[in-house]
Design a protein around this motif. Structure first.
Motif, PDB file in Angstrom:
ATOM      1  N   CYS A   1      -6.133 -12.814  15.378  1.00  0.00           N
ATOM      2  CA  CYS A   1      -5.041 -13.589  14.805  1.00  0.00           C
ATOM      3  C   CYS A   1      -4.675 -12.979  13.464  1.00  0.00           C
ATOM      4  O   CYS A   1      -5.514 -12.875  12.577  1.00  0.00           O
ATOM      5  CB  CYS A   1      -5.443 -15.053  14.632  1.00  0.00           C
TER       6      CYS A   1
ATOM      7  N   ASP B   1      -2.564 -14.255  11.434  1.00  0.00           N
ATOM      8  CA  ASP B   1      -2.248 -15.296  10.464  1.00  0.00           C
ATOM      9  C   ASP B   1      -3.490 -15.717   9.681  1.00  0.00           C
ATOM     10  O   ASP B   1      -3.474 -15.799   8.469  1.00  0.00           O
ATOM     11  CB  ASP B   1      -1.621 -16.503  11.159  1.00  0.00           C
ATOM     12  N   CYS B   2      -4.586 -15.987  10.411  1.00  0.00           N
ATOM     13  CA  CYS B   2      -5.795 -16.433   9.715  1.00  0.00           C
ATOM     14  C   CYS B   2      -6.868 -15.349   9.710  1.00  0.00           C
ATOM     15  O   CYS B   2      -7.967 -15.570   9.233  1.00  0.00           O
ATOM     16  CB  CYS B   2      -6.332 -17.738  10.308  1.00  0.00           C
TER      17      CYS B   2
ATOM     18  N   CYS C   1      -3.249 -19.307  18.443  1.00  0.00           N
ATOM     19  CA  CYS C   1      -4.548 -19.246  17.796  1.00  0.00           C
ATOM     20  C   CYS C   1      -5.165 -20.644  17.784  1.00  0.00           C
ATOM     21  O   CYS C   1      -4.537 -21.595  17.323  1.00  0.00           O
ATOM     22  CB  CYS C   1      -4.398 -18.739  16.370  1.00  0.00           C
TER      23      CYS C   1
ATOM     24  N   CYS D   1      -5.562 -21.730  13.796  1.00  0.00           N
ATOM     25  CA  CYS D   1      -4.443 -22.045  12.913  1.00  0.00           C
ATOM     26  C   CYS D   1      -3.159 -22.287  13.701  1.00  0.00           C
ATOM     27  O   CYS D   1      -2.124 -22.522  13.111  1.00  0.00           O
ATOM     28  CB  CYS D   1      -4.238 -20.924  11.887  1.00  0.00           C
TER      29      CYS D   1
HETATM   30 ZN   LIG Z   1      -5.186 -18.005  13.419  1.00  0.00          ZN
END
Ligand SMILES: [Zn+2]
Length: 130
Positions: free
Chosen positions: A8, A10-11, A34, A37
């Protein structure tokens, strides 16, 4: 039931995502989310870590999120233990690649390292024998 590993963006976590079926995975609107998140900016790391036969009703436990509670995605040895437990549950020869992935995880290699060492795992090669 295919299981794929994703990174992921994003996180910055490595996550495992269960798909209910291959048709789910292949449908155009099947965007992986995900589980940490809910982001959708995911990159698949390893093609088909394992396939669980969905017709085996006793495997329903594997779809329970609680089954993953002991799984630390960032700890390769934890992932290896989980994969071994799952391979016993499915009572199926998951192939030498599966064994090699688990062995490498137990040695502490990251999925990224394993993918680099085993290029055949990358991409969609795993889908061809369906
Ligand atoms: Zn994530």
């Amino acid at each position: 039931m295919p299981i794929y590993e994703y990174r992921c963006h994003d996180c910055k976590r490595r996550v495992s995502i269960f798909w209910r079926s291959f048709s789910d995975l292949e449908s155009t609107d099947a965007t992986p989310h995900c589980p940490r998140c809910n982001g959708t900016n995911l990159t698949r790391l390893i093609s088909r870590v394992a396939v669980v036969r969905s017709e085996d009703s006793h495997l329903d436990d594997l779809t329970d999120p609680g089954m993953l509670s002991g799984l630390e995605e960032d700890d390769p040895k934890s992932v290896a233990r989980w994969m071994r437990r799952m391979s016993r549950e499915v009572d199926e020869d998951l192939g030498p690649e599966f064994d090699e992935v688990v062995d490498r995880l137990e040695m502490g290699e990251s999925p990224e390292d394993i993918e680099a060492a085993m290029p055949d795992l990358a991409g969609d090669a795993g889908m061809q024998d369906l």
